[in-house]
Structure formats: C-alpha cells, structure tokens
Design a protein around this motif. Structure first.
Motif, PDB file in Angstrom:
ATOM      1  N   ASP A 300       0.824  -1.209   0.000  1.00  0.00           N
ATOM      2  CA  ASP A 300       0.000   0.000   0.000  1.00  0.00           C
ATOM      3  C   ASP A 300       0.859   1.261   0.000  1.00  0.00           C
ATOM      4  N   CYS A 302       0.728   3.824   2.708  1.00  0.00           N
ATOM      5  CA  CYS A 302       0.466   4.571   3.940  1.00  0.00           C
ATOM      6  C   CYS A 302       1.636   5.451   4.377  1.00  0.00           C
ATOM      7  N   VAL A 308      -1.856   9.703   0.943  1.00  0.00           N
ATOM      8  CA  VAL A 308      -2.797   9.536   2.053  1.00  0.00           C
ATOM      9  C   VAL A 308      -3.779  10.697   2.087  1.00  0.00           C
ATOM     10  N   CYS A 312      -7.172   9.031   1.224  1.00  0.00           N
ATOM     11  CA  CYS A 312      -7.711   8.558   2.503  1.00  0.00           C
ATOM     12  C   CYS A 312      -7.438   9.597   3.591  1.00  0.00           C
ATOM     13  N   CYS A 315      -6.959   9.320   7.475  1.00  0.00           N
ATOM     14  CA  CYS A 315      -5.760   8.773   8.118  1.00  0.00           C
ATOM     15  C   CYS A 315      -4.668   9.798   8.396  1.00  0.00           C
ATOM     16  N   PRO A 320       1.665   5.954  10.670  1.00  0.00           N
ATOM     17  CA  PRO A 320       1.630   4.580  10.166  1.00  0.00           C
ATOM     18  C   PRO A 320       2.354   3.628  11.108  1.00  0.00           C
ATOM     19  N   LYS A 347      -9.322   2.098   5.278  1.00  0.00           N
ATOM     20  CA  LYS A 347      -8.209   2.034   6.227  1.00  0.00           C
ATOM     21  C   LYS A 347      -8.369   0.825   7.133  1.00  0.00           C
ATOM     22  N   LEU A 504      -2.510   2.596  12.523  1.00  0.00           N
ATOM     23  CA  LEU A 504      -2.724   2.552  11.075  1.00  0.00           C
ATOM     24  C   LEU A 504      -1.840   1.467  10.467  1.00  0.00           C
ATOM     25  N   ILE A 507      -3.554   0.909   4.167  1.00  0.00           N
ATOM     26  CA  ILE A 507      -4.654   1.550   3.447  1.00  0.00           C
ATOM     27  C   ILE A 507      -4.958   0.692   2.229  1.00  0.00           C
TER      28      ILE A 507
END
Length: 573
Positions: A300, A302, A308, A312, A315, A320, A347, A504, A507
């Motif tokens: 991913d 992240c 990010v 998303c 987040c 992370p 997420k 986290l 993602i």
C-alpha cells in the motif's frame, strides 16, 4: 492489586509486504518523537481538506491516465483529455505526474514474468507463475522478503453451499459500502481455500507450521440463513514475515530468481503493452524485460503523505504502523496508463495493544468520558478518536479504555450466545484493582507496557453514571441495548488500555483490475496488456471507510489468492 497479563499474541490481520509483528513479547512500543516526525503525516486544516476533496473529485480518474512508459509525448489535447493539461495544473498531486522515461541502463535482464515486490502476494504470484512453467524474476526494494500479519482466511467450499458463498459475497459488499467489484470477491471466494492450502504446504516445506489447535482458525458465519465455513492459516507468534522467508527456497527450486535491493521506479511500455520494469541500484538503472507480464505486488501507500491526503484523508492524523510503503506500484501503474480506484480508500486500524475486545463493555476515552454506544468491532473504533488526535496532535489521545469488573468473562460468554461475534479471547493486557483508581494506578505503574494513564476521578464518575443507567434499565445517554447493560460493581475492577492512536496498519485501495488481476486502462477499463496488480496495490476489493474485520484474515487471504491467480494467468499468456 498487581496488573495481570494474559499470554501475548499479536493479532495484526495485516497486509502484503508490511511490517513484522511488534517486538518485546508482542507489545508495540510507542514511537519516539524522532520516529513520529519521520512517519506521521502533518495534520490537515479543514480548509486543506476541502481543497483536497475538490481536487480529488475533479481529477482522480483522468489524472491517472498519464503514461511515462510510452515513447511518444502526449499532445496538449491528449493531456487535457486526461484531466491534466500540459504544463500540469499545480493542484495535481505530484504522484500522478509521470517522470521522464529512463533510457540509460547498466544491465538488462530477460524474463517472461517479472514480479515487483516480495510480500505474500508477490511470493504467491512468483511461485505460481514459475510452477506453471514461466521464467520468473522478482525485484524487491528491501534486502529481504517482508510481510506481516497472522491470519490468512479463505472459504471452505466443501462445506459452504453456493447460496452460502453468494450470501458471504453480498455481506462483504454491504460492509464495503456497496463499492466492491463483486467479481473480485467471487474470485477470492472461489479460489482462496485452494490457494491457502497450497501456500501453507510451501511454508511447511520451509519449516514454518500453522498454530496447533488455534480456535480462530475455523469459524462459521450465519448469513441470511446460510452457513458459511471459513478457514484461516494462522501464524500467531511468528507472522507471515516468517512464512514468506520459509517460502523462498521452494520458489528458488521452481526457478524464481530474486533481486534484492532493486527498487522498481518505472514501467516500460511498447504502445499500450507493458514490456518491462526499470529498477534503480547503487550502480545505475537495470532494465528487466518481461515478455509475458509484469506483476505489481508492492503493498500500500500509507507512508506517502501526499497519497494519504488525496485518497484517505481520514488517516492523515494517524502515524503509520509500518515503514517503506510508498505506493510504488500505484504510481507506476498510473504512469503506464492504469487508474487508481476512486477515493476514499479503506483504512485498516487495529487496536495496537490488545487486539480483539469486541464486546459491549463500558468504554471511555483518554479523558475518562463515555463517548459511544459500545458494541462496534475494534476495527471501527478509530473513527471515535480521530478528532481527538487531530485537535491535540498527540497519538496518545487516540487511547480508549475498556472498564469492567470481575464478572466480565462471564458476561462475554453469556452475550456470545446472543451474538457469536462478541469476543475478548485475545485480550493481551488488563489491570486489576480493588477500586477503579487502584486498577488505573497499576496500569500507570507498568512503564514497560507503556505507562498509559487516564484520570481516575473522571473514570469513576463515568462508572457511577453508567451504573445508574444499568439500574434504570435504560441507556438514556447512548441507547445501548439493555441486555448488554451490566453494573460495574464487583471487585476486582478491570481496565484494558486500547491504543488506536498508533494503529494505522494499511490503506486498502489500489489500481483497478479485473478478476484475473489485469490492470485496467484508465477510463475505458479494458485490460492494459502485460500488467497485473495483486494484493494491496490492487483495488476495488474493498471500498468502505474501514476494513471489514467480520472475516478475520481476509486481507492476507485475499493477497495470497490474488497473487496465486495472477501468476497462473500471466504464465499462460
């Protein structure tokens, strides 16, 4: 009373190519200020968020049609058609802007299939392609193979009926806010049991075995009146990081060649067909030609702050849990003509400390206040602390605390007969005291375990109010079902720290693919010849705000299955 610790098992239902289980007996240490600086995205202002939302809505589909690999230069009209004019709009995220093609190489390697990334998805893709007869090379950014997570789930179709399978797919589609590509879910359901048995055998050959008598390995869901039988390969205490290491000898025996410390930076195309990948080394660039296909398995994004924020933004305030995941495959796929699925992406945020406490016990925030109707599975609780973390800039304010008394396990056993998903079997830590204050003091004194703190007087006031509501038989504050309202009045009292500020994990959102995992061309959504994406750099499998933890192990199970299928398909070209 002293704190009590149950046996520790990290339950990170993780992702392709991410981190190892936490050290220190399964505890995840708090990041140091330096580490937070390196990995924590800077918080967005509300104005920033509105700006980014506008940008995403206007350009997400078209911008992803850029191609860096075709030898020709796009005209202004062509650029405009993609949503990014020549002399790109300054609002266009940098990761959507293709770099200049690399043409100078110190070496060239020849393969039929080149896999980019060596997590579970990449290892599955490379091995299945080699076993199907292809000449396979794997390029890996790191110096070793890397993966994470403990469970990989599939559907046992020998016991699950066709109607049950379809009910599961519909259930997951609903959990994903109806944004999933049903064909991708069906491909996982149809082939996951086979793929996971195959991967389990490979790991066993390399000396890594699944956990014996693991209670979470086999689960039965009742969906729409149909029984769905799930099975998971479980590797608690070692994780899939050890699984992929154990799989390397088998892959090499099948003919796979590994090239470590070879980060891929660009795809090479001949017209609309991807023909290879360029890797960067200390000595210079190396071209890996692929006469059949390139399979992207890079995990991913992240750790890419800009991505990010774009895809998303939920987040941006959470640091992370892992490092090195910068969306390399996403970017290369876009530059070659593919498209990333629309924002917002899904997420995955686990409780970083205690894993599953999916039970409707009293829950308070870092200030000791009750903030919700208890009951959501732990994968969704991050949403209740996001504003705290945003306003304070402190991941510690993402803490929640479960508060209960000595009868908590009896209550959970009783409630489980009402709702089988209620569970606290993986509770790693809890702290006891003859009073609420003593339990909190025991937690604070455990500096090795984090020394988490919460205001004891505030928690006591919340407990007093909660007990009043229990006695009344009516939750006038949040409307919880009275069946789950039990007064907290039987010492010893229990407090369980729940860390969502440092949780986290991954993602889940990536390049649009079909059921064969072929990357789709931007806008027209037909296969981009010669390019596949698997695992967490492929998209449209999920789609909801949060990862659906109702099927434990779905993420890794999907990663292995998609790699297994893509390798076979690419080898057959």
């Amino acid at each position: 009373m002293a704190n009590r610790r149950q046996s520790i098992r990290v339950c990170t239902d993780g992702s392709d190519g991410a981190a190892h289980p936490p050290p220190n007996g399964g505890r995840k240490a708090r990041p140091t200020p330096k580490e937070e600086t390196m990995t924590h995205p800077h918080p967005l202002s509300r104005r920033d968020l509105f700006k980014m939302g506008t940008c995403a809505a206007a350009g997400i589909v078209g911008a992803s049609a850029l191609s860096s690999c075709a030898p020709q230069t796009k005209s202004s009209a062509e650029m405009a058609a993609t949503g990014v004019a020549a002399g790109a709009d300054p609002n266009t995220p940098s990761f959507l802007v293709a770099p200049e093609p690399i043409t100078d190489f110190i070496d060239t390697k020849e393969f039929e299939v080149v896999v980019v990334g060596a997590g579970v998805a990449g290892m599955a893709a490379a091995t299945s392609a080699a076993e199907a007869g292809a000449n396979v090379g794997v390029v890996q950014k790191e110096s070793i193979v890397i993966s994470q997570g403990n469970m990989a789930a599939g559907v046992d179709l020998q016991q699950t009926s066709e109607a049950g399978k379809q009910a599961l797919i519909s259930f997951l589609t609903e959990l994903n806010q109806h944004r999933s590509d049903r064909a991708l879910l069906e491909a996982w359901a149809d082939h996951s049991f086979e793929a996971l048995a195959w991967f389990k055998a490979i790991a066993s050959e390399g000396g890594v075995e699944v956990n014996d008598d693991e209670p979470q390995a086999d689960r039965v869901l009742d969906i729409n009146g149909y029984k769905v039988y799930l099975h998971a390969n479980t590797y608690f205490g070692m994780g899939h990081g050890e699984v992929v290491k154990a799989a390397v000898p088998h892959a090499e025996a099948a003919g796979v060649q590994f090239f470590y410390n070879h980060p891929a930076v660009q795809l090479v195309s001949d017209g609309d067909t991807v023909t290879g990948v360029v890797c960067e080394t200390d000595e210079g660039h190396v071209l890996f030609n692929a006469t059949k296909a390139v399979i992207l398995a890079t995990g991913d994004y992240c750790n890419d702050e800009e991505m990010v924020r774009y895809y998303c933004p939920d987040c941006v305030d959470f640091p992370p849990y892992i490092t090195g995941r910068t969306g390399d495959g996403h970017k290369m796929g876009v530059w070659a003509g593919g498209e990333i699925e629309p924002a917002g992406h899904t997420k995955m945020m686990h409780d970083a400390r205690v894993c599953r406490v999916d039970a409707p016990l009293l829950l308070v925030d870092y200030q000791g206040n009750r903030i919700l109707c208890e009951g959501p599975m732990q994968g969704y609780l991050n949403n209740y602390v996001r504003e705290n973390v945003h306003l304070t800039g402190d991941a510690a304010t993402g803490m929640l605390f479960t508060v209960c008394d000595s009868k908590w396990q009896e209550q959970i056993a009783e409630w489980k007969s009402i709702d089988p998903e209620i569970d606290a079997s993986n509770c790693i830590y809890y702290y006891e005291g003859n009073t609420i204050a003593e339990a909190i003091a025991a937690m604070e004194a455990d500096t090795e375990g984090g020394g988490y703190t919460v205001d004891a007087a505030a928690v006591q006031a919340t407990v007093d109010r909660y007990n009043e509501l229990c006695a009344k038989g009516s939750d006038d504050d949040f409307g919880k079902n009275p069946i789950f309202m039990r007064a907290i009045e039987n010492p010893p009292y229990i407090i369980v720290p729940r860390d969502f500020g440092n949780s986290l994990t991954v993602i889940l959102g990536g390049l649009m693919v079909n059921a064969d995992n072929q990357v789709l061309k931007a806008k027209e959504h037909t296969p981009l010849q010669g390019l596949y994406a698997v695992g967490n750099c492929s998209g449209c499998f999920y789609g909801g705000v949060d990862y659906p933890m109702d099927v434990l192990g779905l993420s890794i199970g999907r990663c292995i299955t998609s790699g297994y299928l893509a390798g076979k398909h690419a080898a057959a070209l």
